[in-house]
Design a protein around this motif. Sequence first.
Motif, PDB file in Angstrom:
ATOM      1  N   PRO A  46       0.846  -1.204   0.000  1.00  0.00           N
ATOM      2  CA  PRO A  46       0.000   0.000   0.000  1.00  0.00           C
ATOM      3  C   PRO A  46       0.878   1.250   0.000  1.00  0.00           C
ATOM      4  CG  PRO A  46       0.163  -0.817   2.224  1.00  0.00           C
ATOM      5  CD  PRO A  46       0.977  -1.766   1.341  1.00  0.00           C
ATOM      6  N   ILE A  47       1.532   1.535  -1.105  1.00  0.00           N
ATOM      7  CA  ILE A  47       2.566   2.568  -1.144  1.00  0.00           C
ATOM      8  C   ILE A  47       2.001   3.939  -1.492  1.00  0.00           C
ATOM      9  CG2 ILE A  47       4.748   3.246  -2.239  1.00  0.00           C
ATOM     10  CD1 ILE A  47       5.212   0.141  -2.576  1.00  0.00           C
ATOM     11  N   SER A  48       1.378   4.071  -2.645  1.00  0.00           N
ATOM     12  CA  SER A  48       0.913   5.385  -3.086  1.00  0.00           C
ATOM     13  C   SER A  48      -0.601   5.557  -2.972  1.00  0.00           C
ATOM     14  CB  SER A  48       1.322   5.625  -4.550  1.00  0.00           C
ATOM     15  OG  SER A  48       0.564   4.794  -5.405  1.00  0.00           O
ATOM     16  N   ASN A  49      -1.305   4.460  -2.789  1.00  0.00           N
ATOM     17  CA  ASN A  49      -2.777   4.453  -2.777  1.00  0.00           C
ATOM     18  C   ASN A  49      -3.365   4.899  -4.117  1.00  0.00           C
ATOM     19  OD1 ASN A  49      -3.118   3.475  -0.085  1.00  0.00           O
ATOM     20  ND2 ASN A  49      -2.503   5.502   0.636  1.00  0.00           N
ATOM     21  N   ILE A  50      -2.594   4.711  -5.186  1.00  0.00           N
ATOM     22  CA  ILE A  50      -3.071   4.992  -6.544  1.00  0.00           C
ATOM     23  C   ILE A  50      -3.145   3.652  -7.269  1.00  0.00           C
ATOM     24  CG2 ILE A  50      -2.614   6.166  -8.724  1.00  0.00           C
ATOM     25  CD1 ILE A  50      -0.916   8.184  -7.080  1.00  0.00           C
ATOM     26  N   PRO A  51      -4.349   3.183  -7.605  1.00  0.00           N
ATOM     27  CA  PRO A  51      -4.471   1.892  -8.283  1.00  0.00           C
ATOM     28  C   PRO A  51      -4.105   1.981  -9.762  1.00  0.00           C
ATOM     29  CG  PRO A  51      -6.624   2.873  -8.046  1.00  0.00           C
ATOM     30  CD  PRO A  51      -5.641   3.792  -7.342  1.00  0.00           C
ATOM     31  N   ILE A  52      -3.736   0.838 -10.332  1.00  0.00           N
ATOM     32  CA  ILE A  52      -3.386   0.838 -11.754  1.00  0.00           C
ATOM     33  C   ILE A  52      -4.568   1.224 -12.640  1.00  0.00           C
ATOM     34  CG2 ILE A  52      -1.423  -0.724 -11.576  1.00  0.00           C
ATOM     35  CD1 ILE A  52      -3.234  -2.980 -12.545  1.00  0.00           C
ATOM     36  N   SER A  53      -5.792   1.089 -12.135  1.00  0.00           N
ATOM     37  CA  SER A  53      -6.967   1.493 -12.917  1.00  0.00           C
ATOM     38  C   SER A  53      -6.971   2.985 -13.225  1.00  0.00           C
ATOM     39  CB  SER A  53      -8.252   1.105 -12.184  1.00  0.00           C
ATOM     40  OG  SER A  53      -8.322   1.767 -10.934  1.00  0.00           O
ATOM     41  N   THR A  54      -6.142   3.755 -12.519  1.00  0.00           N
ATOM     42  CA  THR A  54      -5.996   5.181 -12.794  1.00  0.00           C
ATOM     43  C   THR A  54      -5.433   5.388 -14.204  1.00  0.00           C
ATOM     44  OG1 THR A  54      -5.605   5.580 -10.455  1.00  0.00           O
ATOM     45  CG2 THR A  54      -4.906   7.316 -11.949  1.00  0.00           C
ATOM     46  N   TYR A  55      -4.799   4.362 -14.732  1.00  0.00           N
ATOM     47  CA  TYR A  55      -4.192   4.416 -16.066  1.00  0.00           C
ATOM     48  C   TYR A  55      -4.894   3.408 -16.987  1.00  0.00           C
ATOM     49  CZ  TYR A  55      -0.800   7.065 -13.477  1.00  0.00           C
ATOM     50  OH  TYR A  55      -0.218   8.016 -12.673  1.00  0.00           O
ATOM     51  N   PRO A  56      -6.077   3.772 -17.501  1.00  0.00           N
ATOM     52  CA  PRO A  56      -6.835   2.830 -18.327  1.00  0.00           C
ATOM     53  C   PRO A  56      -6.073   2.344 -19.555  1.00  0.00           C
ATOM     54  CG  PRO A  56      -7.831   5.020 -18.384  1.00  0.00           C
ATOM     55  CD  PRO A  56      -6.741   5.054 -17.363  1.00  0.00           C
ATOM     56  N   SER A  57      -5.150   3.156 -20.059  1.00  0.00           N
ATOM     57  CA  SER A  57      -4.373   2.706 -21.223  1.00  0.00           C
ATOM     58  C   SER A  57      -3.473   1.526 -20.838  1.00  0.00           C
ATOM     59  CB  SER A  57      -3.560   3.855 -21.818  1.00  0.00           C
ATOM     60  OG  SER A  57      -2.696   4.396 -20.843  1.00  0.00           O
ATOM     61  N   LEU A  58      -2.977   1.487 -19.612  1.00  0.00           N
ATOM     62  CA  LEU A  58      -2.180   0.348 -19.153  1.00  0.00           C
ATOM     63  C   LEU A  58      -3.054  -0.894 -19.014  1.00  0.00           C
ATOM     64  CD1 LEU A  58       0.384  -1.025 -18.137  1.00  0.00           C
ATOM     65  CD2 LEU A  58      -0.083  -0.054 -15.869  1.00  0.00           C
ATOM     66  N   VAL A  59      -4.237  -0.722 -18.455  1.00  0.00           N
ATOM     67  CA  VAL A  59      -5.172  -1.852 -18.326  1.00  0.00           C
ATOM     68  C   VAL A  59      -5.498  -2.411 -19.706  1.00  0.00           C
ATOM     69  CG1 VAL A  59      -7.499  -2.528 -17.602  1.00  0.00           C
ATOM     70  CG2 VAL A  59      -6.128  -1.031 -16.131  1.00  0.00           C
ATOM     71  N   LYS A  60      -5.789  -1.540 -20.646  1.00  0.00           N
ATOM     72  CA  LYS A  60      -6.108  -1.974 -22.013  1.00  0.00           C
ATOM     73  C   LYS A  60      -4.912  -2.653 -22.667  1.00  0.00           C
ATOM     74  CE  LYS A  60      -9.652   1.511 -22.768  1.00  0.00           C
ATOM     75  NZ  LYS A  60     -10.065   2.712 -23.516  1.00  0.00           N
ATOM     76  N   ALA A  61      -3.726  -2.116 -22.461  1.00  0.00           N
ATOM     77  CA  ALA A  61      -2.518  -2.711 -23.050  1.00  0.00           C
ATOM     78  C   ALA A  61      -2.256  -4.101 -22.475  1.00  0.00           C
ATOM     79  CB  ALA A  61      -1.321  -1.798 -22.824  1.00  0.00           C
TER      80      ALA A  61
ATOM     81  N   ARG B  48     -11.153  -4.205 -22.399  1.00  0.00           N
ATOM     82  CA  ARG B  48     -10.692  -3.113 -23.269  1.00  0.00           C
ATOM     83  C   ARG B  48     -11.814  -2.136 -23.585  1.00  0.00           C
ATOM     84  NH1 ARG B  48      -7.852  -6.637 -25.736  1.00  0.00           N
ATOM     85  NH2 ARG B  48      -9.123  -6.805 -27.590  1.00  0.00           N
ATOM     86  N   ALA B  49     -13.046  -2.647 -23.612  1.00  0.00           N
ATOM     87  CA  ALA B  49     -14.206  -1.792 -23.871  1.00  0.00           C
ATOM     88  C   ALA B  49     -14.610  -0.987 -22.632  1.00  0.00           C
ATOM     89  CB  ALA B  49     -15.375  -2.639 -24.358  1.00  0.00           C
ATOM     90  N   GLY B  50     -13.922  -1.212 -21.510  1.00  0.00           N
ATOM     91  CA  GLY B  50     -14.177  -0.410 -20.312  1.00  0.00           C
ATOM     92  C   GLY B  50     -14.729  -1.174 -19.130  1.00  0.00           C
ATOM     93  N   SER B  51     -15.042  -2.425 -19.311  1.00  0.00           N
ATOM     94  CA  SER B  51     -15.591  -3.223 -18.221  1.00  0.00           C
ATOM     95  C   SER B  51     -14.515  -3.620 -17.211  1.00  0.00           C
ATOM     96  CB  SER B  51     -16.223  -4.491 -18.818  1.00  0.00           C
ATOM     97  OG  SER B  51     -16.737  -5.321 -17.814  1.00  0.00           O
ATOM     98  N   LEU B  52     -14.882  -3.660 -15.958  1.00  0.00           N
ATOM     99  CA  LEU B  52     -14.062  -4.196 -14.860  1.00  0.00           C
ATOM    100  C   LEU B  52     -12.774  -3.426 -14.558  1.00  0.00           C
ATOM    101  CD1 LEU B  52     -14.462  -8.036 -15.529  1.00  0.00           C
ATOM    102  CD2 LEU B  52     -15.805  -6.580 -13.996  1.00  0.00           C
ATOM    103  N   HIS B  53     -12.634  -2.226 -15.069  1.00  0.00           N
ATOM    104  CA  HIS B  53     -11.418  -1.464 -14.773  1.00  0.00           C
ATOM    105  C   HIS B  53     -11.267  -1.224 -13.274  1.00  0.00           C
ATOM    106  CE1 HIS B  53      -9.934   0.181 -18.839  1.00  0.00           C
ATOM    107  NE2 HIS B  53     -10.671  -0.890 -19.050  1.00  0.00           N
ATOM    108  N   ASP B  54     -12.390  -1.143 -12.569  1.00  0.00           N
ATOM    109  CA  ASP B  54     -12.326  -0.929 -11.121  1.00  0.00           C
ATOM    110  C   ASP B  54     -11.729  -2.113 -10.373  1.00  0.00           C
ATOM    111  OD1 ASP B  54     -14.607  -2.518 -11.716  1.00  0.00           O
ATOM    112  OD2 ASP B  54     -15.583  -1.883  -9.857  1.00  0.00           O
ATOM    113  N   GLN B  55     -11.541  -3.234 -11.053  1.00  0.00           N
ATOM    114  CA  GLN B  55     -10.967  -4.427 -10.436  1.00  0.00           C
ATOM    115  C   GLN B  55      -9.439  -4.457 -10.538  1.00  0.00           C
ATOM    116  OE1 GLN B  55     -12.970  -6.834  -8.714  1.00  0.00           O
ATOM    117  NE2 GLN B  55     -14.243  -5.003  -8.928  1.00  0.00           N
ATOM    118  N   PHE B  56      -8.878  -3.506 -11.226  1.00  0.00           N
ATOM    119  CA  PHE B  56      -7.422  -3.389 -11.341  1.00  0.00           C
ATOM    120  C   PHE B  56      -6.964  -2.464 -10.211  1.00  0.00           C
ATOM    121  CE2 PHE B  56      -8.769  -5.154 -15.241  1.00  0.00           C
ATOM    122  CZ  PHE B  56      -7.707  -5.909 -15.708  1.00  0.00           C
ATOM    123  N   VAL B  57      -6.703  -3.092  -9.060  1.00  0.00           N
ATOM    124  CA  VAL B  57      -6.606  -2.363  -7.798  1.00  0.00           C
ATOM    125  C   VAL B  57      -5.212  -2.281  -7.192  1.00  0.00           C
ATOM    126  CG1 VAL B  57      -9.012  -2.810  -7.190  1.00  0.00           C
ATOM    127  CG2 VAL B  57      -7.243  -4.474  -6.541  1.00  0.00           C
TER     128      VAL B  57
END
Length: 149
Positions: free
Chosen positions: A33-48, A82-91
């Motif tokens: 729990p370092i920055s409290n910024i989840p990877i979902s903050t970067y949707p392009s990374l999730v999509k990639a 990639r279409a936007g579903s479940l991005h909130d699960q990238f925590v």
Amino acid sequence: MKHRIEHDLLGDREVPNEVYYGVHTARALENFPISNIPISTYPSLVKALTCVKEACAKANLELELLEEKQANAIIKACEEIRAGSLHDQFVVDVIQGGAGTSTNMNANEVIANRALEILGHGRGEYKFLHPLEHVNLSQSTNDVYPTAV
């Protein structure tokens, strides 16, 4: 039951039923729990990440390392994400220990659990489709993470 029991090399752990991530992600949330910024903050990374996982599923299908129904479920899950579903699960935290292992595992688990639903199974029923044995088949975090970035 509000939790499912998942298992890793450290043993059993409860994971909330409503989430798509699994035991590895749950442990990463506790340990980094370092920055409290989840990877979902970067949707392009999730999509990639889903692009890499989809390409690997297609290659593993072509090599006959994955069953067609497993590969198709992984591909469909990746398309949905990639279409936007479940991005909130990238925590997992954007800053973490290791070289992106927690991010890779978070992706593997979310994709696997959505693919399990597509196949008609419940989250965590990894005997049918496993985050490591199927979604991450023939891959290394040292390949997946830098390719996605």
